[in-house]
Design a protein around this motif. Structure first.
Motif, PDB file in Angstrom:
ATOM      1  N   THR A  33      -3.172   4.150  -7.810  1.00 46.21           N
ATOM      2  CA  THR A  33      -2.103   3.153  -7.723  1.00 46.21           C
ATOM      3  C   THR A  33      -0.832   3.653  -8.383  1.00 46.21           C
ATOM      4  O   THR A  33       0.273   3.536  -7.837  1.00 46.21           O
ATOM      5  CB  THR A  33      -2.552   1.834  -8.368  1.00 46.21           C
ATOM      6  N   PRO A  78       3.267  -5.113  -4.306  1.00 50.89           N
ATOM      7  CA  PRO A  78       1.973  -5.142  -3.586  1.00 50.89           C
ATOM      8  C   PRO A  78       1.019  -4.089  -4.143  1.00 50.89           C
ATOM      9  O   PRO A  78       1.367  -2.920  -4.260  1.00 50.89           O
ATOM     10  CB  PRO A  78       2.377  -4.826  -2.133  1.00 50.89           C
ATOM     11  N   GLY A  79      -0.167  -4.527  -4.511  1.00 52.72           N
ATOM     12  CA  GLY A  79      -1.136  -3.611  -5.119  1.00 52.72           C
ATOM     13  C   GLY A  79      -0.858  -3.309  -6.572  1.00 52.72           C
ATOM     14  O   GLY A  79      -1.506  -2.431  -7.161  1.00 52.72           O
TER      15      GLY A  79
END
Length: 340
Positions: A184, A34-35
């Motif tokens: 991130t 996710p991401g």
């Protein structure tokens, strides 16, 4: 002549086995998470899943400095002397200050860790404090009015001293970063800073007063130092931008002091005068905002990316440097000096 001295020197330094903080050895990037982001150059899973971010201090850094230093000093017969200095130099390393202390603050990000944790030499480039051109001068005129006015009361014309300094240098280097990609990867054990990719004209040919002053006639905002469309998020840990590739605004400052000494007996004297820091009230601008995430956050006006949003303090003022006080405007100080 007897009253003049000129010197020309080459200064060279080469450092080896310098300490470097490397905090990406356990970094990974899983594009399917996710991401996740499509970024190559990192493993898809943590090399050691028992740990998160791992920092290793390694004695593997190198640095190089080459400088041509020139100086000229001349003493006149009437109490006046001056000295001018010019240095052309180039400083290079992989991580400045070993990553232990950032050299730059505010809008300029010091890269405290290697961009590629598995190849530190990829970060070899201009040091954070690489100043290509530096000029300085100082002057002193002792007992100046007495040299101008041969006649008159000594209490009025005697003991006046004028002095000052001038500093000018080319801009400091900086890197354009991608704060979004960095954030991130920081969640995936990467502790460094990711550089943006150069994909077109960068618009960094000049950066200075014009980029911080709105157009008075039209009211339009000042042009940005950097072109947002010339950068993009990288697709690999190996970016096509060199570390500290771009240059910020130049710096200029001149200080001045005037003081009058009055004798108090044979060996004592009292001096009273003024010191002027940043005499011309000349603004010196900080580096432009160099995080493409600042432009991506608001595509309608590109946010603050590439714009100058603050000034920098003059390091010679009474507030010193890095103390948090605003020493960028002109400062005037009353000074009393007692010698005995």
């Amino acid at each position: 002549g007897w009253n003049s001295v000129f010197s020309l020197n080459y200064v060279g330094n080469h450092g080896i086995f310098e300490a470097v903080q490397n905090n990406g050895l356990n970094a990974f990037n899983d594009p399917a998470a996710p991401g996740g982001i499509p970024l190559t150059g990192l493993p898809t899973t943590a090399p050691d899943p028992r740990f998160s971010t791992v920092t290793q201090i390694q004695s593997i850094g190198v640095s190089n400095y080459n400088g041509l230093v020139s100086s000229f000093r001349h003493n006149f017969n009437r109490g006046f002397s001056f000295q001018v200095n010019y240095t052309w130099s180039h400083a290079l390393d992989e991580v400045s200050n070993g990553g232990l202390l950032p050299f730059n603050f505010n809008t300029n990000t010091s890269l405290l860790n290697p961009v590629n944790p598995f190849n530190i030499r990829q970060s070899y480039g201009n040091a954070d404090y690489d100043v290509r051109h530096y000029f300085s001068a100082n002057y002193v005129w002792s007992d100046s009015l007495r040299h101008l006015f041969k006649w008159g009361p000594n209490a009025i014309f005697g003991g006046w001293t004028f002095s000052g300094t001038v500093f000018a240098r080319s801009g400091l280097p900086f890197s354009v970063i991608d704060g979004g990609t960095t954030a991130t990867l920081n969640a995936q054990n990467y502790g460094g800073t990711i550089l943006a990719n150069v994909v077109g004209p960068t618009g960094a040919g000049s950066c200075g007063r014009a980029n911080a002053t709105p157009d008075i006639a039209t009211g339009n905002p000042p042009p940005a130092c950097l072109n947002f469309d010339g950068f993009a998020s990288p697709t690999s840990i190996i970016a096509n931008q060199a570390r500290n590739q771009f240059r910020g605004p130049n710096f200029f400052d001149t200080d001045f002091s005037v003081i009058k000494y009055t004798k108090l007996g044979e060996k004592a004297s009292l001096g009273i005068g003024f010191q002027f820091f940043n005499l011309l009230n000349h603004p010196n601008f900080d580096q432009p905002v160099a995080d493409i995430a600042a432009g991506r956050a608001d595509p309608t006006n590109l946010g603050s990316f590439g714009t100058i949003v603050s000034t920098v303090n003059t390091p010679t003022s009474i507030l010193g440097s890095f103390l948090g006080g605003n020493a960028s405007p002109r400062l005037i100080q009353l000074k009393a000096d007692f010698k005995f």
